[in-house]
Design a protein around this motif. Sequence first.
Motif, PDB file in Angstrom:
ATOM      1  N   ALA A  19      11.269   7.282  -4.635  1.00 24.72           N
ATOM      2  CA  ALA A  19      10.867   7.572  -3.259  1.00 24.72           C
ATOM      3  C   ALA A  19      11.607   6.681  -2.262  1.00 24.72           C
ATOM      4  CB  ALA A  19       9.364   7.392  -3.108  1.00 24.72           C
ATOM      5  N   LEU A  20      11.760   5.412  -2.604  1.00 24.29           N
ATOM      6  CA  LEU A  20      12.455   4.434  -1.773  1.00 24.29           C
ATOM      7  C   LEU A  20      13.516   3.747  -2.619  1.00 24.29           C
ATOM      8  CD1 LEU A  20       9.356   2.675  -0.110  1.00 24.29           C
ATOM      9  CD2 LEU A  20      10.724   4.535   0.874  1.00 24.29           C
ATOM     10  N   GLN A  21      14.485   3.134  -1.952  1.00 23.46           N
ATOM     11  CA  GLN A  21      15.499   2.376  -2.685  1.00 23.46           C
ATOM     12  C   GLN A  21      15.945   1.189  -1.856  1.00 23.46           C
ATOM     13  OE1 GLN A  21      19.569   4.026  -3.521  1.00 23.46           O
ATOM     14  NE2 GLN A  21      18.996   3.708  -5.664  1.00 23.46           N
ATOM     15  N   TRP A  22      16.015   0.021  -2.494  1.00 22.45           N
ATOM     16  CA  TRP A  22      16.527  -1.211  -1.886  1.00 22.45           C
ATOM     17  C   TRP A  22      18.021  -1.235  -2.166  1.00 22.45           C
ATOM     18  CZ3 TRP A  22      15.117  -4.123   1.811  1.00 22.45           C
ATOM     19  CH2 TRP A  22      15.340  -5.493   1.877  1.00 22.45           C
ATOM     20  N   ASN A  23      18.841  -0.981  -1.141  1.00 17.20           N
ATOM     21  CA  ASN A  23      20.263  -0.791  -1.393  1.00 17.20           C
ATOM     22  C   ASN A  23      21.068  -1.228  -0.182  1.00 17.20           C
ATOM     23  OD1 ASN A  23      22.620  -0.030  -2.736  1.00 17.20           O
ATOM     24  ND2 ASN A  23      21.840   1.971  -3.336  1.00 17.20           N
ATOM     25  N   GLY A  24      22.389  -1.306  -0.367  1.00 11.97           N
ATOM     26  CA  GLY A  24      23.273  -1.825   0.660  1.00 11.97           C
ATOM     27  C   GLY A  24      23.992  -0.751   1.443  1.00 11.97           C
ATOM     28  N   ASN A  25      24.593  -1.181   2.556  1.00 10.69           N
ATOM     29  CA  ASN A  25      25.263  -0.227   3.440  1.00 10.69           C
ATOM     30  C   ASN A  25      26.438   0.471   2.758  1.00 10.69           C
ATOM     31  OD1 ASN A  25      26.393  -3.070   3.864  1.00 10.69           O
ATOM     32  ND2 ASN A  25      27.986  -1.842   4.808  1.00 10.69           N
ATOM     33  N   TRP A  26      26.973  -0.137   1.684  1.00 11.10           N
ATOM     34  CA  TRP A  26      28.073   0.503   0.965  1.00 11.10           C
ATOM     35  C   TRP A  26      27.634   1.827   0.322  1.00 11.10           C
ATOM     36  CZ3 TRP A  26      25.902  -4.238  -0.194  1.00 11.10           C
ATOM     37  CH2 TRP A  26      25.055  -4.280  -1.301  1.00 11.10           C
TER      38      TRP A  26
ATOM     39  N   GLY B 281       2.659  11.370  -7.654  1.00  7.51           N
ATOM     40  CA  GLY B 281       3.163  12.027  -8.852  1.00  7.51           C
ATOM     41  C   GLY B 281       4.466  12.767  -8.633  1.00  7.51           C
ATOM     42  N   ASP B 282       5.015  12.645  -7.429  1.00  3.42           N
ATOM     43  CA  ASP B 282       6.255  13.353  -7.104  1.00  3.42           C
ATOM     44  C   ASP B 282       7.502  12.585  -7.531  1.00  3.42           C
ATOM     45  OD1 ASP B 282       4.752  15.341  -5.897  1.00  3.42           O
ATOM     46  OD2 ASP B 282       4.908  14.447  -3.886  1.00  3.42           O
ATOM     47  N   PHE B 283       7.333  11.320  -7.899  1.00  2.00           N
ATOM     48  CA  PHE B 283       8.477  10.459  -8.182  1.00  2.00           C
ATOM     49  C   PHE B 283       8.258   9.698  -9.484  1.00  2.00           C
ATOM     50  CE2 PHE B 283       7.603  10.696  -3.621  1.00  2.00           C
ATOM     51  CZ  PHE B 283       8.770  11.305  -3.166  1.00  2.00           C
ATOM     52  N   ASP B 284       9.363   9.400 -10.160  1.00  2.82           N
ATOM     53  CA  ASP B 284       9.260   8.536 -11.334  1.00  2.82           C
ATOM     54  C   ASP B 284       8.810   7.141 -10.919  1.00  2.82           C
ATOM     55  OD1 ASP B 284      10.200  10.687 -12.759  1.00  2.82           O
ATOM     56  OD2 ASP B 284      12.221   9.867 -13.071  1.00  2.82           O
ATOM     57  N   TYR B 285       9.337   6.683  -9.785  1.00  4.48           N
ATOM     58  CA  TYR B 285       8.994   5.350  -9.281  1.00  4.48           C
ATOM     59  C   TYR B 285       8.913   5.388  -7.756  1.00  4.48           C
ATOM     60  CZ  TYR B 285      10.238   3.662 -13.938  1.00  4.48           C
ATOM     61  OH  TYR B 285      10.292   3.454 -15.299  1.00  4.48           O
ATOM     62  N   ALA B 286       8.005   4.579  -7.222  1.00  5.40           N
ATOM     63  CA  ALA B 286       7.870   4.495  -5.767  1.00  5.40           C
ATOM     64  C   ALA B 286       9.097   3.869  -5.130  1.00  5.40           C
ATOM     65  CB  ALA B 286       6.616   3.692  -5.408  1.00  5.40           C
TER      66      ALA B 286
ATOM     67  N   ARG C  44       2.700  -2.574 -12.598  1.00  8.33           N
ATOM     68  CA  ARG C  44       2.083  -1.377 -12.034  1.00  8.33           C
ATOM     69  C   ARG C  44       2.976  -0.135 -12.158  1.00  8.33           C
ATOM     70  NH1 ARG C  44       0.553  -2.962  -6.049  1.00  8.33           N
ATOM     71  NH2 ARG C  44       2.283  -4.456  -6.284  1.00  8.33           N
ATOM     72  N   GLY C  45       4.173  -0.311 -12.704  1.00 12.30           N
ATOM     73  CA  GLY C  45       5.077   0.817 -12.871  1.00 12.30           C
ATOM     74  C   GLY C  45       5.611   1.366 -11.574  1.00 12.30           C
ATOM     75  N   LEU C  46       5.784   0.494 -10.567  1.00  9.50           N
ATOM     76  CA  LEU C  46       6.249   0.937  -9.261  1.00  9.50           C
ATOM     77  C   LEU C  46       7.766   0.968  -9.148  1.00  9.50           C
ATOM     78  CD1 LEU C  46       3.742  -1.046  -6.986  1.00  9.50           C
ATOM     79  CD2 LEU C  46       3.591   1.343  -7.733  1.00  9.50           C
TER      80      LEU C  46
ATOM     81  N   GLY D 274       0.805  -1.213   0.000  1.00 13.80           N
ATOM     82  CA  GLY D 274       0.000   0.000   0.000  1.00 13.80           C
ATOM     83  C   GLY D 274       0.838   1.262   0.000  1.00 13.80           C
ATOM     84  N   ILE D 275       1.963   1.213   0.692  1.00 14.69           N
ATOM     85  CA  ILE D 275       2.882   2.353   0.718  1.00 14.69           C
ATOM     86  C   ILE D 275       3.411   2.641  -0.684  1.00 14.69           C
ATOM     87  CG2 ILE D 275       5.197   3.040   1.478  1.00 14.69           C
ATOM     88  CD1 ILE D 275       4.485   1.636   4.175  1.00 14.69           C
ATOM     89  N   LEU D 276       3.770   1.602  -1.402  1.00 13.98           N
ATOM     90  CA  LEU D 276       4.262   1.790  -2.765  1.00 13.98           C
ATOM     91  C   LEU D 276       3.194   2.444  -3.640  1.00 13.98           C
ATOM     92  CD1 LEU D 276       6.180  -1.564  -3.415  1.00 13.98           C
ATOM     93  CD2 LEU D 276       7.085   0.612  -2.572  1.00 13.98           C
ATOM     94  N   GLU D 277       1.977   1.981  -3.521  1.00 14.40           N
ATOM     95  CA  GLU D 277       0.878   2.576  -4.291  1.00 14.40           C
ATOM     96  C   GLU D 277       0.678   4.045  -3.908  1.00 14.40           C
ATOM     97  OE1 GLU D 277      -0.886   1.447  -6.726  1.00 14.40           O
ATOM     98  OE2 GLU D 277      -0.934  -0.741  -6.660  1.00 14.40           O
TER      99      GLU D 277
END
Length: 392
Positions: free
Chosen positions: A234-241, A148-153, A211-213, A139-142
């Motif tokens: 808006a969010l990113q799945w990324n590492g501590n590096w 409309g503030d981001f290209d992708y959630a 869904r283009g998320l 739901g947060i991603l949706e």
Amino acid sequence: MWYHGAGNDTERELLTAVIDDFNAAQSECSIAREDFPQAAYNESVIAAALDGSLPDLIDVDGPVMPNWAWAGYLQPLDIDPSAYADFLPGAIGSWNGEVYGLGLWDAAIAMFARKSVLDANGIRIPTLDDPWTFEEFDGILETLQATGDFDYAIDMGMAWTGEWYPYAFSPLLQSFGGDIIDRSDYQSAEGVLNGEEAQAFGEWWQSLFERGLTPGTSQDGADRETGFIDGRYALQWNGNWAGLGALEAFGDDMLYLPAPDFGHGPKIGAASWQFAVSSTSENPECANAFIEFAIDDKYLASFSEGIGLIPSTPSAAALTQNYASGGPLEVFFELSNQQGVIRPPTPAYLNAAVVFEKALADIANGADVLTALDAAVDEIDADIEANGGYTG
């Protein structure tokens, strides 16, 4: 000693300091290092193993280690377990009941977010004890996409390939209740990679793209590197590096959040490069002595300060600026400790990782979920059968 870090000046300097200290501390052993480019390292080790010319010491990527142990390239370490009793689980390389490798660091993934973005959209900040649920996260991603503030959630990092897929994405599958291989005996992927839980993961995974998320497999590498910092994701799945770069961009607004719980507990990948002793070593006592010397907290801390990764012990973390209590990356130590799951510790993993990557890319690009997963299971199981179950 052979090392995979040719071209990384910082790693070379740090490892040189450890070797120099070890050589100066005693007179029985002398360590000399040869560096290889990472891209050619594994092939070099395999070639040397086949012609009997491995050095005494090598380093090995954590998920690769079981295959090399099974193939006879490595011997179990002869180091008292008390020396690594406080290590993060991902920094200990075990297979078949034996420890073959120890790492000076680990790495962890988090959900990169900005507090201001979450607050503006009425989104609660999750904790290790109370992570986002599957329904909440979806739901947060949706919600974020609808602003409309981001290209992708969210940016899942599809520009990165190879080991990123099993490292970053198989823990999400595991949180759904599936896996790459059945860990009860490591003899098949049937039921865990194509069962109901895995199918549910695959359907959700595919829906992210439909869904283009999140960006798809054609994502540009530069967009992966800068999209979150530029405010396009808006969010990113990324590492501590990547943590310090984001912190420099956003300061106190920057958050590193735990993985969502998709139903079977929140999970992230674990295990990185480790030191090991070759099976043909003519000086195993010296090789083991060097590894035990190198895992002293001061060296774990110096590597962490130099390359930004997580020290293997809490006492070493306390010696660092970033991972000590109150440090900007402190959360990553507990993320690794509480949510970290190693990739399947089996010799079959090398092939399974490649198969898994293809299946997830195909699903992202619109392939039928069950067909893709069934094909992956067939290929993984055929490899296991062809290699006698990778037993012994």
